[in-house]
Write an enzyme that holds these catalytic residues in place. Structure first.
Site, mmCIF file in Angstrom:
data_model
loop_
_atom_site.group_PDB
_atom_site.id
_atom_site.type_symbol
_atom_site.label_atom_id
_atom_site.label_comp_id
_atom_site.label_asym_id
_atom_site.label_seq_id
_atom_site.Cartn_x
_atom_site.Cartn_y
_atom_site.Cartn_z
ATOM 1 N N ASN A 285 43.442 31.444 -8.322
ATOM 2 C CA ASN A 285 42.198 31.908 -8.954
ATOM 3 C C ASN A 285 41.974 33.410 -8.776
ATOM 4 O OD1 ASN A 285 40.975 29.381 -10.001
ATOM 5 N ND2 ASN A 285 41.083 28.752 -7.858
ATOM 6 N N ASP B 176 44.446 40.561 1.935
ATOM 7 C CA ASP B 176 44.215 39.175 1.549
ATOM 8 C C ASP B 176 42.898 39.188 0.761
ATOM 9 O OD1 ASP B 176 44.224 36.283 1.618
ATOM 10 O OD2 ASP B 176 42.656 36.449 3.152
ATOM 11 N N ASP C 7 40.538 36.013 -0.236
ATOM 12 C CA ASP C 7 39.481 35.093 0.222
ATOM 13 C C ASP C 7 39.177 35.323 1.702
ATOM 14 O OD1 ASP C 7 39.301 33.586 -2.256
ATOM 15 O OD2 ASP C 7 41.173 32.602 -1.729
HETATM 16 C C1 BG6 Z 1 43.735 31.166 -0.123
HETATM 17 C C2 BG6 Z 1 42.627 30.470 0.627
HETATM 18 O O1 BG6 Z 1 43.369 32.496 -0.337
HETATM 19 O O2 BG6 Z 1 43.979 30.532 -1.374
HETATM 20 C C3 BG6 Z 1 42.950 28.991 0.767
HETATM 21 O O3 BG6 Z 1 42.476 31.055 1.916
HETATM 22 C C4 BG6 Z 1 43.237 28.388 -0.600
HETATM 23 O O4 BG6 Z 1 41.861 28.350 1.389
HETATM 24 C C5 BG6 Z 1 44.344 29.162 -1.282
HETATM 25 O O5 BG6 Z 1 43.609 27.015 -0.467
HETATM 26 C C6 BG6 Z 1 44.672 28.625 -2.673
HETATM 27 O O6 BG6 Z 1 43.578 28.861 -3.502
HETATM 28 P P1 BG6 Z 1 43.417 28.341 -4.980
HETATM 29 O O7 BG6 Z 1 42.283 29.202 -5.506
HETATM 30 O O8 BG6 Z 1 44.703 28.594 -5.709
HETATM 31 O O9 BG6 Z 1 43.074 26.897 -4.920
HETATM 32 MG MG MG Z 2 41.884 34.628 3.603
#
Ligand code: BG6
Ligand code: MG
Length: 211
Positions: free
Chosen positions: A117, A8, A10
């Site tokens: 992202n 994973d 984040d």
């Molecule tokens: C995950 C995070 O990796 O990505 C979540 O743990 C987040 O908190 C999700 O909502 C989506 O992320 P993003 O960058 O597409 O808004």
């Molecule tokens: Mg995570």
């Protein structure tokens, strides 16, 4: 035993989980919506729009679909703003060492993240050319706890799910890995889960699992 490790992103590779928390917090404060670390706990691993829906459970206010999209966009703008100063200094402890260890052992490495992202983050921390496969929020329809993102990572690697180990800090991710027939090692926020196959006090503990 394991031919690949799917990380994973984040909260496992990079400390962006705190930036998500701060960005949602700012949007909620502006809107007068209740938000705290318990609510945030439920957002880990969950897609942006599903996260917003969880947040909106805490308000009486009704938002149209267009307004919801605008709220999610505002949060994402705040979030991406904090990502612009992200660098390889923001890699979580042990990441570099564990990635090099796995490469030396011939274990394939992949990213399995719900985040759209992901490409920007990997670039900022200079890991954009490092992984054998990247499966992220831009590739999938169903986010964790659905196993789609991990199954796609395994498919991109060309390795059977049973031979992949997932590293997760989110309960939604632990469930997703199991639903994808993968074993999972939990770290950080998910580390006190009784559902994980392995518990990592720190990322370097992975070297004891893959030895
Ligand atoms: C995950 C995070 O990796 O990505 C979540 O743990 C987040 O908190 C999700 O909502 C989506 O992320 P993003 O960058 O597409 O808004
Ligand atoms: Mg995570």
């Amino acid at each position: 035993l394991f031919e690949a490790v799917i990380f994973d992103l984040d909260g496992v590779i990079v400390s962006t989980d705190n930036y998500h928390f701060l960005a949602w917090g700012r949007m909620c404060e502006e809107e007068g919506i209740k938000f705290n670390s318990e609510i945030n706990h439920r957002l880990r691993g969950v897609s942006r729009m599903e996260s917003l829906n969880i947040i909106l459970e805490n308000t009486e206010k009704q938002y149209s679909n267009l307004e919801k999209e605008q709220l999610a966009k505002r949060k994402n703008d705040y979030y991406r703003n904090s990502l612009s100063s992200l660098s390889d200094d923001d890699l979580l402890p042990g990441v570099r060492s564990v990635l090099d260890y796995l490469k030396n052992k011939g274990v394939r490495v992949a990213i399995g993240s719900s985040s759209k992202n992901t490409p920007m983050i990997l670039k900022q921390v200079k890991l954009n050319n490092y992984f054998d496969a990247v499966s992220d929020g831009n590739d999938i329809v169903n986010s964790k706890p659905d196993p789609e993102v991990f199954l796609l990572a395994a498919k991109k690697l060309g390795i059977e799910p049973e031979k992949c180990l997932v590293i997760e800090d989110a309960m939604a991710g632990v469930e997703a890995a199991h639903r994808g027939r993968m074993k999972v090692a939990a770290i950080g926020d998910a580390a006190n889960s009784s559902q994980a196959d392995y518990i990592l006090g720190e990322l370097e503990d992975l070297k004891k699992v893959i030895n």
